[in-house]
Structure formats: structure tokens, C-alpha cells
Motif scaffolding. Structure first.
Motif, PDB file in Angstrom:
ATOM      1  N   ILE A  26       0.707  -1.227   0.131  1.00  0.00           N
ATOM      2  CA  ILE A  26       0.017   0.089   0.421  1.00  0.00           C
ATOM      3  C   ILE A  26       0.767   1.324  -0.046  1.00  0.00           C
ATOM      4  CG2 ILE A  26      -1.737   1.250   1.488  1.00  0.00           C
ATOM      5  CD1 ILE A  26      -2.740  -1.333   2.508  1.00  0.00           C
TER       6      ILE A  26
ATOM      7  N   LEU B 127      -4.009   4.246  -1.967  1.00  0.00           N
ATOM      8  CA  LEU B 127      -4.841   4.985  -1.169  1.00  0.00           C
ATOM      9  C   LEU B 127      -5.878   5.901  -1.635  1.00  0.00           C
ATOM     10  CD1 LEU B 127      -2.851   5.506   2.258  1.00  0.00           C
ATOM     11  CD2 LEU B 127      -4.466   3.458   2.092  1.00  0.00           C
ATOM     12  N   ASP B 128      -5.066   6.772  -2.338  1.00  0.00           N
ATOM     13  CA  ASP B 128      -6.095   7.819  -3.166  1.00  0.00           C
ATOM     14  C   ASP B 128      -6.708   6.981  -4.162  1.00  0.00           C
ATOM     15  OD1 ASP B 128      -4.980   9.913  -1.605  1.00  0.00           O
ATOM     16  OD2 ASP B 128      -3.533  10.397  -3.050  1.00  0.00           O
TER      17      ASP B 128
ATOM     18  N   LEU C 142       1.079  -2.218   4.379  1.00  0.00           N
ATOM     19  CA  LEU C 142       1.722  -0.970   3.918  1.00  0.00           C
ATOM     20  C   LEU C 142       2.993  -1.129   3.476  1.00  0.00           C
ATOM     21  CD1 LEU C 142       0.818   2.196   4.178  1.00  0.00           C
ATOM     22  CD2 LEU C 142       1.995   2.077   6.623  1.00  0.00           C
TER      23      LEU C 142
ATOM     24  N   ARG D 181      -2.199  12.841   6.765  1.00  0.00           N
ATOM     25  CA  ARG D 181      -3.089  11.836   6.787  1.00  0.00           C
ATOM     26  C   ARG D 181      -3.725  11.112   8.032  1.00  0.00           C
ATOM     27  NH1 ARG D 181      -3.816   9.511   1.081  1.00  0.00           N
ATOM     28  NH2 ARG D 181      -2.457  10.728  -0.375  1.00  0.00           N
TER      29      ARG D 181
ATOM     30  N   PHE E 215      -5.670   7.251   6.319  1.00  0.00           N
ATOM     31  CA  PHE E 215      -5.423   5.959   6.157  1.00  0.00           C
ATOM     32  C   PHE E 215      -6.613   5.084   6.633  1.00  0.00           C
ATOM     33  CE2 PHE E 215      -1.441   7.852   7.548  1.00  0.00           C
ATOM     34  CZ  PHE E 215      -0.594   7.152   6.583  1.00  0.00           C
TER      35      PHE E 215
ATOM     36  N   PRO F 196      -9.754   5.029   2.697  1.00  0.00           N
ATOM     37  CA  PRO F 196      -9.744   4.339   1.730  1.00  0.00           C
ATOM     38  C   PRO F 196     -10.170   2.920   2.004  1.00  0.00           C
ATOM     39  CG  PRO F 196      -7.719   5.683   2.116  1.00  0.00           C
ATOM     40  CD  PRO F 196      -8.660   5.688   3.322  1.00  0.00           C
ATOM     41  N   LEU F 197      -9.940   2.459   2.985  1.00  0.00           N
ATOM     42  CA  LEU F 197     -10.597   1.102   3.194  1.00  0.00           C
ATOM     43  C   LEU F 197     -12.073   1.131   3.602  1.00  0.00           C
ATOM     44  CD1 LEU F 197      -7.643   0.888   3.555  1.00  0.00           C
ATOM     45  CD2 LEU F 197      -7.884  -0.897   5.072  1.00  0.00           C
TER      46      LEU F 197
ATOM     47  N   GLY G 281      -2.407  -3.887   6.317  1.00  0.00           N
ATOM     48  CA  GLY G 281      -3.304  -2.990   5.753  1.00  0.00           C
ATOM     49  C   GLY G 281      -3.929  -4.197   4.770  1.00  0.00           C
TER      50      GLY G 281
ATOM     51  N   LEU H 150      -8.005  -4.234   4.411  1.00  0.00           N
ATOM     52  CA  LEU H 150      -8.947  -3.876   3.329  1.00  0.00           C
ATOM     53  C   LEU H 150      -9.986  -4.960   2.970  1.00  0.00           C
ATOM     54  CD1 LEU H 150      -9.441  -2.260   0.819  1.00  0.00           C
ATOM     55  CD2 LEU H 150      -7.508  -3.517  -0.214  1.00  0.00           C
TER      56      LEU H 150
ATOM     57  N   MET I  58      -6.176   1.277  10.291  1.00  0.00           N
ATOM     58  CA  MET I  58      -6.908   1.377   9.097  1.00  0.00           C
ATOM     59  C   MET I  58      -8.228   0.996   8.978  1.00  0.00           C
ATOM     60  SD  MET I  58      -3.479   0.601   6.483  1.00  0.00           S
ATOM     61  CE  MET I  58      -3.945   1.421   5.190  1.00  0.00           C
TER      62      MET I  58
END
Length: 267
Positions: A28, A33-34, A65, A80, A92, A95-96, A117, A121, A149
């Protein structure tokens, strides 16, 4: 030209979202993330999408990560880390967590590594279908950290408290088969991608509005009071009674016909 760290392919009612750093086991990055947020926002706007498959290109889903890439930019990490004043998530977590909030079912298809991460996710998805030899771990303990996250919320929903604590405190590595035994993986399959498509076929036999409302109902009432749950049930049912897809489901049922649903109308 650098390849995007997240790829989105929309084929009719199915959106495929790929983590796209196969040479780095889909570690990651800030760009990933974006890309995850942008992908989810694109899918949410497209009301013809009925389901999402979240997958990693190459041999692994996500090894967590990419510390070597991320931690060299301490200023961006700090920025962030700050929570959004309205959403409550930070750069952080969102995005999940955005996949949890998406009004269509999300299926994580996992192979190889689901670490750190990556497991968080996968936990943000509604379903997790894994290969039996896939390796899972809440890896943050190895680095003297805690998972941050958003993954602790769905993990605590899926497994008993003592098991959640053991996995988080030890960073134990376990197989896809064991993930299913723990209740973390929804299904084990030699071909998890094929199993995901079979699940999507079953989901698409139902109204997209009903599926979206059911996801919201079950997610939001899991830890609520009975009174609040009943209130949300009533509100969502009123919305379903007004939906053209509900009328189509009723017509198809009465006429013993295959329903022909329109785009999702419920958010």
C-alpha cells in the motif's frame, strides 16, 4: 508512464477493482490509498453496477503498507493521520472504510498474502473468498504497532473477543482454510475468482435496491439498540415499497418470470 496503483474495470453490472503493484505484492502506497477512494466514488456514481470484486494483480492480494515508500514522507503521514471533522475517519482509514459504505456488495478475492493493511482492506469487504493456501496476518504486531486502518471494527464483528485479541497481539500467520474456520473468510475455493462470480450471479437475482438497503440495515444495526434497529427497518422498508425494482420483483414473482431490474435507485 507509471501504471496506476489501482485499476478499475467496469463490465456491465460488475466492477473489478485491482490493486496494481504486483512486483511489490501490492504493498500500500499513498497513491494506492487515493486510488481506492477514487475507485469507490466512481462505482458509487454508476448506479448500473451491481457488485464489486476487489482483487490484487499478481500472486498476492496485498502484503500491507509499503513502509519503505510511505514512511519516507513523514509530513504526508502526519497529514493523513488527522481525522476528517465530519466523517470521523482519517486518510489511512477512509480508503478502506469507503468499501464498507459502498451501497453494493463488495467481494474480496484473496490469494498469496493478506497482511497488515491488506487484511484490513479485505475485512472492509462484505465477503472474503480465499484460496486455501493464502497467508493471512494482522501483521502490525510485528512492528510494535496496532492496526489503524479501520480493520478492528469488522474483525471484532466477525470473531470472538479472545480470538481478535490473539490475532492482533501476536500477528499470527494463518492459512485461508484457517481464516474460514475463524470466521474471517466467507468461503475457501481453489478458484476464488470463479466462486465470487457465482455469488454475484445469486445476488443479481435480487433487486439492487433491496441488496443495498439490506447491506446498510445489517451494518448499521449490528451494535445498535433494538429501538434504533426497528426504526431503521421501518425507514428502509418504506423506501423499498416506493422502489420500481420492488415492483419488478413482485411482478416477476407473481408471473413466475425472470425479473428485469433497472439501475439501483437506493443510496
Amino acid at each position: 508512464m507509471t501504471a496506476p496503483h489501482v485499476d478499475v474495470e467496469i463490465d456491465g453490472p460488475i466492477a473489478r477493482v485491482w490493486l496494481n503493484r504486483p512486483d511489490k505484492l501490492n504493498g500500500i502506497t499513498f497513491e494506492m490509498l487515493d486510488g481506492l477512494v477514487q475507485a469507490a466514488e466512481r462505482i458509487e456514481r454508476d448506479r448500473s453496477v451491481r457488485a464489486v470484486i476487489l482483487e490484487g494483480r499478481g500472486p498476492s492480494f496485498c502484503a500491507g503498507l509499503d513502509f519503505g515508500r510511505v514512511m519516507t514522507n513523514r509530513r504526508e503521514v502526519f497529514k493523513r493521520f488527522l481525522p476528517h471533522p465530519l466523517r470521523g475517519t482519517n486518510g489511512f482509514q477512509r480508503p478502506l472504510w469507503v468499501w464498507r459504505e459502498l451501497p453494493v456488495p463488495v467481494i474480496a478475492v484473496t490469494r498469496g498474502h493478506v497482511f497488515g493493511g491488506g487484511i484490513q482492506l479485505a475485512l472492509a469487504a462484505d465477503f472474503r473468498i480465499t484460496s486455501p493456501d493464502c497467508q493471512w496476518s494482522v501483521m502490525e504486531a510485528k512492528w510494535g504497532l496496532v492496526p489503524d486502518m479501520s480493520g478492528t471494527v469488522p474483525l471484532a464483528e466477525l470473531v470472538p473477543a479472545d480470538l481478535a485479541k490473539r490475532l492482533v497481539m501476536t500477528g499470527e500467520v494463518f492459512s485461508g482454510e484457517r481464516a474460514a474456520e475463524y470466521g474471517i473468510a466467507s468461503q475457501v475455493a481453489e478458484d476464488p475468482g470463479k466462486a465470487a462470480l457465482e455469488l454475484i450471479e445469486a445476488l443479481m437475482e435480487r433487486s439492487p435496491d433491496s441488496v443495498a438497503a439490506s447491506k446498510r440495515l445489517l451494518d448499521e444495526t449490528r451494535h445498535s439498540t433494538a429501538r434504533r434497529a426497528f426504526r431503521l427497518e421501518r425507514r428502509l422498508q418504506r423506501a423499498m415499497l416506493k422502489s420500481p425494482n420492488t415492483r419488478e420483483a413482485r411482478r416477476a414473482g407473481q408471473e413466475k418470470d425472470t425479473p428485469r431490474f433497472g439501475p439501483r435507485t437506493f443510496r
